[in-house]
Design a protein around this motif. Sequence first.
Motif, PDB file in Angstrom:
ATOM      1  N   VAL A  32       1.154  -0.691  -0.458  1.00  0.00           N
ATOM      2  CA  VAL A  32      -0.038   0.010  -0.155  1.00  0.00           C
ATOM      3  C   VAL A  32       0.641   1.466  -0.228  1.00  0.00           C
ATOM      4  CG1 VAL A  32      -1.142   1.083   1.432  1.00  0.00           C
ATOM      5  CG2 VAL A  32      -2.139  -1.227   0.372  1.00  0.00           C
ATOM      6  N   LYS A  33       0.830   2.333  -1.407  1.00  0.00           N
ATOM      7  CA  LYS A  33       1.472   3.146  -1.300  1.00  0.00           C
ATOM      8  C   LYS A  33       1.298   4.752  -0.236  1.00  0.00           C
ATOM      9  CE  LYS A  33       2.059   2.497  -6.210  1.00  0.00           C
ATOM     10  NZ  LYS A  33       2.390   2.610  -7.497  1.00  0.00           N
ATOM     11  N   HIS A  34      -0.402   4.801   0.069  1.00  0.00           N
ATOM     12  CA  HIS A  34      -0.530   6.063   1.648  1.00  0.00           C
ATOM     13  C   HIS A  34      -3.090   4.655   1.440  1.00  0.00           C
ATOM     14  CE1 HIS A  34      -1.817   6.881  -3.333  1.00  0.00           C
ATOM     15  NE2 HIS A  34      -2.757   5.998  -3.082  1.00  0.00           N
ATOM     16  N   ARG A  47      -5.942   5.968   2.089  1.00  0.00           N
ATOM     17  CA  ARG A  47      -6.948   6.655   0.964  1.00  0.00           C
ATOM     18  C   ARG A  47      -7.861   6.942   1.927  1.00  0.00           C
ATOM     19  NH1 ARG A  47      -7.066   8.198  -4.258  1.00  0.00           N
ATOM     20  NH2 ARG A  47      -5.130   6.643  -4.655  1.00  0.00           N
ATOM     21  N   SER A  73      -4.308   0.201  -3.611  1.00  0.00           N
ATOM     22  CA  SER A  73      -3.640   2.090  -2.907  1.00  0.00           C
ATOM     23  C   SER A  73      -4.884   2.590  -3.707  1.00  0.00           C
ATOM     24  CB  SER A  73      -2.130   2.109  -3.798  1.00  0.00           C
ATOM     25  OG  SER A  73      -1.271   1.313  -2.978  1.00  0.00           O
TER      26      SER A  73
END
Length: 273
Positions: free
Chosen positions: A30-32, A34, A149
Amino acid sequence: MKAEAYYPGSKNNSQALHYLKRFQPQNDEVKHIRVLLYGPVGVGKSSFINSVNNVFQERMTQKALTSSTTADKSFTKKYKTYTIKREGSVNYPFVFNDIMGLEDGDGRGVRADDLKLALMGHVKEGYTFNPISSLSHDDLYYNSSPSISDRVHVLVCIYDANASQMKSSVLQKMKEIREAASELGIPQLAILSHIDEACGETEKNLRNVCNSKHLIKKMGDFSSSLGIPMNCILPVKNYSEEIQLNQDVDTLILSALRLIIDFGDDYAAKLKP
């Protein structure tokens, strides 16, 4: 009810900010995290994004455009992702999606079907919401293969503490969105905005939020209407008329944000590519 339930104390600001600045998702894929914000028109969705950005930039900003004149029509028209910049060219690993507001009646405001697609990551950046028809699978802005992501990890409803009784059609749309999120297992919280305008006690001093019978009743009514537990309803005052940062405003924003990010991170940790 304990005072720290809604006002943890400004002395905790540095601790909360330190925690959020060092935050990294548990899931390496997971990049970020949300965060999708939704709610009726004019409740302060864009203002909340700006308020969060103010705290992290340590100055007043206007990352998300807002309007003080759109009382019954949404100012936000497109699906847009907002990042929070950290030192250098890197962003913090959490993002916010602002959407068109929910309006009373059919064919007005964001459609619940579009929000359901957004929850699953099927809506691409820049999509212009159409109150008449939902995003179709053959549209250029339809993401047929969303990554984890792209998906929403926490759903946050924003509601105005100073608003009159919610319209039945708006409430029904909100319930539909909540049900869709629940089916996906997405955690949900709510932010009660404009608390200073709704109560004389908090207008004088934000620290009175925990003692305001009016606000606690408002939160209880909102909880009963939408089914969100009381401990998941977070009172917040957005930056609106201020030209300088205020420690008490920051306290409520940071307290809400930390819970939002933690809930989203716990959900994202269970997702697989």
